[in-house]
Design a protein around this motif. Structure first.
Motif, PDB file in Angstrom:
ATOM      1  N   ARG A 167     -21.699 -27.566 -29.490  1.00 14.54           N
ATOM      2  CA  ARG A 167     -21.501 -27.682 -28.042  1.00 14.54           C
ATOM      3  C   ARG A 167     -21.550 -26.309 -27.367  1.00 14.54           C
ATOM      4  O   ARG A 167     -22.087 -26.162 -26.271  1.00 14.54           O
ATOM      5  CB  ARG A 167     -20.179 -28.372 -27.731  1.00 14.54           C
ATOM      6  CG  ARG A 167     -20.019 -28.658 -26.253  1.00 14.54           C
ATOM      7  CD  ARG A 167     -18.888 -29.617 -25.997  1.00 14.54           C
ATOM      8  NE  ARG A 167     -18.788 -29.846 -24.581  1.00 14.54           N
ATOM      9  CZ  ARG A 167     -17.873 -29.275 -23.793  1.00 14.54           C
ATOM     10  NH1 ARG A 167     -16.980 -28.459 -24.297  1.00 14.54           N
ATOM     11  NH2 ARG A 167     -17.853 -29.532 -22.506  1.00 14.54           N
ATOM     12  N   PHE A 168     -21.011 -25.288 -28.019  1.00 13.26           N
ATOM     13  CA  PHE A 168     -21.072 -23.925 -27.486  1.00 13.26           C
ATOM     14  C   PHE A 168     -22.536 -23.470 -27.374  1.00 13.26           C
ATOM     15  O   PHE A 168     -22.946 -22.914 -26.352  1.00 13.26           O
ATOM     16  CB  PHE A 168     -20.277 -22.979 -28.392  1.00 13.26           C
ATOM     17  CG  PHE A 168     -20.248 -21.568 -27.900  1.00 13.26           C
ATOM     18  CD1 PHE A 168     -19.415 -21.204 -26.851  1.00 13.26           C
ATOM     19  CD2 PHE A 168     -21.058 -20.598 -28.471  1.00 13.26           C
ATOM     20  CE1 PHE A 168     -19.387 -19.897 -26.378  1.00 13.26           C
ATOM     21  CE2 PHE A 168     -21.041 -19.298 -28.008  1.00 13.26           C
ATOM     22  CZ  PHE A 168     -20.199 -18.944 -26.961  1.00 13.26           C
ATOM     23  N   GLU A 169     -23.318 -23.727 -28.403  1.00 10.48           N
ATOM     24  CA  GLU A 169     -24.746 -23.383 -28.382  1.00 10.48           C
ATOM     25  C   GLU A 169     -25.488 -24.213 -27.334  1.00 10.48           C
ATOM     26  O   GLU A 169     -26.384 -23.730 -26.657  1.00 10.48           O
ATOM     27  CB  GLU A 169     -25.355 -23.604 -29.768  1.00 10.48           C
ATOM     28  CG  GLU A 169     -26.826 -23.323 -29.856  1.00 10.48           C
ATOM     29  CD  GLU A 169     -27.178 -21.850 -29.789  1.00 10.48           C
ATOM     30  OE1 GLU A 169     -28.331 -21.535 -29.415  1.00 10.48           O
ATOM     31  OE2 GLU A 169     -26.328 -21.011 -30.088  1.00 10.48           O
ATOM     32  N   LEU A 170     -25.087 -25.471 -27.197  1.00  7.75           N
ATOM     33  CA  LEU A 170     -25.682 -26.352 -26.193  1.00  7.75           C
ATOM     34  C   LEU A 170     -25.455 -25.803 -24.793  1.00  7.75           C
ATOM     35  O   LEU A 170     -26.367 -25.812 -23.950  1.00  7.75           O
ATOM     36  CB  LEU A 170     -25.083 -27.761 -26.326  1.00  7.75           C
ATOM     37  CG  LEU A 170     -25.582 -28.841 -25.387  1.00  7.75           C
ATOM     38  CD1 LEU A 170     -27.051 -29.130 -25.634  1.00  7.75           C
ATOM     39  CD2 LEU A 170     -24.761 -30.113 -25.573  1.00  7.75           C
ATOM     40  N   ALA A 171     -24.262 -25.301 -24.535  1.00  6.55           N
ATOM     41  CA  ALA A 171     -23.953 -24.723 -23.222  1.00  6.55           C
ATOM     42  C   ALA A 171     -24.866 -23.544 -22.922  1.00  6.55           C
ATOM     43  O   ALA A 171     -25.283 -23.347 -21.778  1.00  6.55           O
ATOM     44  CB  ALA A 171     -22.492 -24.290 -23.173  1.00  6.55           C
ATOM     45  N   ALA A 172     -25.187 -22.762 -23.939  1.00  4.11           N
ATOM     46  CA  ALA A 172     -26.068 -21.611 -23.741  1.00  4.11           C
ATOM     47  C   ALA A 172     -27.501 -22.047 -23.439  1.00  4.11           C
ATOM     48  O   ALA A 172     -28.226 -21.359 -22.713  1.00  4.11           O
ATOM     49  CB  ALA A 172     -26.052 -20.727 -24.980  1.00  4.11           C
ATOM     50  N   ARG A 173     -27.910 -23.204 -23.960  1.00  5.86           N
ATOM     51  CA  ARG A 173     -29.293 -23.667 -23.784  1.00  5.86           C
ATOM     52  C   ARG A 173     -29.484 -24.560 -22.563  1.00  5.86           C
ATOM     53  O   ARG A 173     -30.594 -24.719 -22.086  1.00  5.86           O
ATOM     54  CB  ARG A 173     -29.756 -24.425 -25.028  1.00  5.86           C
ATOM     55  CG  ARG A 173     -29.855 -23.543 -26.248  1.00  5.86           C
ATOM     56  CD  ARG A 173     -30.426 -24.287 -27.407  1.00  5.86           C
ATOM     57  NE  ARG A 173     -30.386 -23.475 -28.619  1.00  5.86           N
ATOM     58  CZ  ARG A 173     -31.182 -23.669 -29.650  1.00  5.86           C
ATOM     59  NH1 ARG A 173     -32.074 -24.635 -29.641  1.00  5.86           N
ATOM     60  NH2 ARG A 173     -31.073 -22.904 -30.714  1.00  5.86           N
ATOM     61  N   MET A 174     -28.408 -25.166 -22.077  1.00  8.20           N
ATOM     62  CA  MET A 174     -28.538 -26.072 -20.928  1.00  8.20           C
ATOM     63  C   MET A 174     -28.495 -25.288 -19.629  1.00  8.20           C
ATOM     64  O   MET A 174     -27.810 -24.287 -19.516  1.00  8.20           O
ATOM     65  CB  MET A 174     -27.421 -27.125 -20.922  1.00  8.20           C
ATOM     66  CG  MET A 174     -27.633 -28.234 -21.908  1.00  8.20           C
ATOM     67  SD  MET A 174     -26.385 -29.522 -21.748  1.00  8.20           S
ATOM     68  CE  MET A 174     -27.111 -30.535 -20.498  1.00  8.20           C
ATOM     69  N   ASN A 175     -29.189 -25.799 -18.673  1.00  4.22           N
ATOM     70  CA  ASN A 175     -29.234 -25.178 -17.366  1.00  4.22           C
ATOM     71  C   ASN A 175     -28.366 -25.983 -16.397  1.00  4.22           C
ATOM     72  O   ASN A 175     -28.836 -26.449 -15.373  1.00  4.22           O
ATOM     73  CB  ASN A 175     -30.685 -25.144 -16.883  1.00  4.22           C
ATOM     74  CG  ASN A 175     -31.020 -23.858 -16.198  1.00  4.22           C
ATOM     75  OD1 ASN A 175     -30.200 -22.955 -16.115  1.00  4.22           O
ATOM     76  ND2 ASN A 175     -32.231 -23.769 -15.685  1.00  4.22           N
ATOM     77  N   GLN A 176     -27.096 -26.158 -16.752  1.00  3.74           N
ATOM     78  CA  GLN A 176     -26.180 -26.971 -15.957  1.00  3.74           C
ATOM     79  C   GLN A 176     -24.842 -26.294 -15.846  1.00  3.74           C
ATOM     80  O   GLN A 176     -24.463 -25.487 -16.688  1.00  3.74           O
ATOM     81  CB  GLN A 176     -25.963 -28.328 -16.646  1.00  3.74           C
ATOM     82  CG  GLN A 176     -27.047 -29.308 -16.420  1.00  3.74           C
ATOM     83  CD  GLN A 176     -26.681 -30.655 -17.006  1.00  3.74           C
ATOM     84  OE1 GLN A 176     -27.568 -31.381 -17.298  1.00  3.74           O
ATOM     85  NE2 GLN A 176     -25.439 -30.997 -17.183  1.00  3.74           N
ATOM     86  N   LYS A 177     -24.131 -26.676 -14.813  1.00  5.63           N
ATOM     87  CA  LYS A 177     -22.793 -26.136 -14.609  1.00  5.63           C
ATOM     88  C   LYS A 177     -21.819 -26.719 -15.629  1.00  5.63           C
ATOM     89  O   LYS A 177     -20.949 -26.028 -16.148  1.00  5.63           O
ATOM     90  CB  LYS A 177     -22.328 -26.467 -13.191  1.00  5.63           C
ATOM     91  CG  LYS A 177     -20.975 -25.925 -12.838  1.00  5.63           C
ATOM     92  CD  LYS A 177     -20.622 -26.261 -11.405  1.00  5.63           C
ATOM     93  CE  LYS A 177     -19.245 -25.739 -11.051  1.00  5.63           C
ATOM     94  NZ  LYS A 177     -18.902 -26.068  -9.678  1.00  5.63           N
ATOM     95  N   TYR A 178     -21.954 -27.998 -15.931  1.00  9.23           N
ATOM     96  CA  TYR A 178     -21.038 -28.682 -16.830  1.00  9.23           C
ATOM     97  C   TYR A 178     -21.791 -29.188 -18.053  1.00  9.23           C
ATOM     98  O   TYR A 178     -22.855 -29.789 -17.921  1.00  9.23           O
ATOM     99  CB  TYR A 178     -20.365 -29.853 -16.110  1.00  9.23           C
ATOM    100  CG  TYR A 178     -19.386 -30.580 -16.978  1.00  9.23           C
ATOM    101  CD1 TYR A 178     -18.115 -30.055 -17.209  1.00  9.23           C
ATOM    102  CD2 TYR A 178     -19.727 -31.763 -17.606  1.00  9.23           C
ATOM    103  CE1 TYR A 178     -17.215 -30.701 -18.033  1.00  9.23           C
ATOM    104  CE2 TYR A 178     -18.830 -32.413 -18.429  1.00  9.23           C
ATOM    105  CZ  TYR A 178     -17.583 -31.878 -18.637  1.00  9.23           C
ATOM    106  OH  TYR A 178     -16.691 -32.511 -19.453  1.00  9.23           O
ATOM    107  N   VAL A 179     -21.244 -28.959 -19.218  1.00 11.66           N
ATOM    108  CA  VAL A 179     -21.835 -29.441 -20.464  1.00 11.66           C
ATOM    109  C   VAL A 179     -20.971 -30.593 -20.976  1.00 11.66           C
ATOM    110  O   VAL A 179     -19.756 -30.430 -21.143  1.00 11.66           O
ATOM    111  CB  VAL A 179     -21.901 -28.313 -21.519  1.00 11.66           C
ATOM    112  CG1 VAL A 179     -22.466 -28.828 -22.823  1.00 11.66           C
ATOM    113  CG2 VAL A 179     -22.725 -27.158 -20.993  1.00 11.66           C
ATOM    114  N   PRO A 180     -21.573 -31.756 -21.218  1.00 14.21           N
ATOM    115  CA  PRO A 180     -20.770 -32.904 -21.646  1.00 14.21           C
ATOM    116  C   PRO A 180     -20.214 -32.728 -23.058  1.00 14.21           C
ATOM    117  O   PRO A 180     -20.765 -32.002 -23.881  1.00 14.21           O
ATOM    118  CB  PRO A 180     -21.774 -34.067 -21.600  1.00 14.21           C
ATOM    119  CG  PRO A 180     -23.108 -33.435 -21.689  1.00 14.21           C
ATOM    120  CD  PRO A 180     -22.983 -32.076 -21.087  1.00 14.21           C
ATOM    121  N   GLU A 181     -19.102 -33.410 -23.302  1.00 17.87           N
ATOM    122  CA  GLU A 181     -18.565 -33.490 -24.661  1.00 17.87           C
ATOM    123  C   GLU A 181     -19.568 -34.292 -25.482  1.00 17.87           C
ATOM    124  O   GLU A 181     -20.219 -35.203 -24.964  1.00 17.87           O
ATOM    125  CB  GLU A 181     -17.219 -34.221 -24.659  1.00 17.87           C
ATOM    126  CG  GLU A 181     -16.123 -33.501 -23.947  1.00 17.87           C
ATOM    127  CD  GLU A 181     -15.598 -32.305 -24.717  1.00 17.87           C
ATOM    128  OE1 GLU A 181     -15.649 -32.319 -25.960  1.00 17.87           O
ATOM    129  OE2 GLU A 181     -15.145 -31.355 -24.064  1.00 17.87           O
TER     130      GLU A 181
END
Length: 117
Positions: free
Chosen positions: A79-93
Motif C-alpha cells: 500500500r505504501f508503494e501503491l501510494a507512491a505510484r497513484m496520482n490521487q490524494k487518497y489511497v484505498p485500503e
C-alpha cells in the motif's frame, strides 16, 4: 440517477487501477519471493465509497494459507508503494482474497463427468 452511475463507474476505474498497480508492484518487488512469485491478480472490487479495494488472486501454490499469510504480511508495504505510484490524494485500503473459481469449476466438471458415466 445519473450521478449514481458515475460513482459506480469511478469505483470500477479505481479498483482496476489498483489491481494493475499492485500487480506491477508484486512483479517488480516480489519476483524473487518463492511464495508470492506464483500469485496472479484476477479481479478487484471497490467498497465503502472508494475507501477499500478487495483484490482477488489466484496462486499456483497448493498452500493457499501460506500465500494469504504472506500477502497479509506485505499489504502495508504494498500500500505504501501503491501510494507512491497513484496520482490521487487518497489511497484505498487493500485486502487480498483467494479466488477459488478454477477449483470450483473443476469440481463441477468432475461431477458432470461422473453423471455421464
Amino acid at each position: 440517477m445519473q450521478k449514481r452511475q458515475q460513482n459506480s463507474n469511478r469505483g470500477d476505474k479505481i479498483a482496476s487501477k489498483v489491481q494493475t498497480l499492485v500487480a506491477e508492484i508484486l512483479r517488480d518487488n516480489y519476483a524473487d519471493d518463492s511464495v508470492l512469485s506464483g500469485v496472479s491478480l484476477v479481479g478487484a472490487v471497490s467498497h465503502g465509497g472508494l475507501q477499500f479495494v478487495k483484490l482477488f488472486y489466484y496462486s499456483r501454490s497448493s498452500d493457499t494459507g501460506a500465500v494469504q499469510k504472506r500477502l497479509d504480511d506485505v499489504t502495508k508495504t504494498i500500500r505504501f508503494e501503491l501510494a507512491a505510484r497513484m496520482n490521487q490524494k487518497y489511497v484505498p485500503e487493500i485486502k487480498f482474497e483467494y479466488d477459488d473459481t478454477l477449483e470450483r469449476a473443476q469440481r463441477i466438471d468432475d461431477l458432470l463427468n461422473k453423471l455421464k458415466d
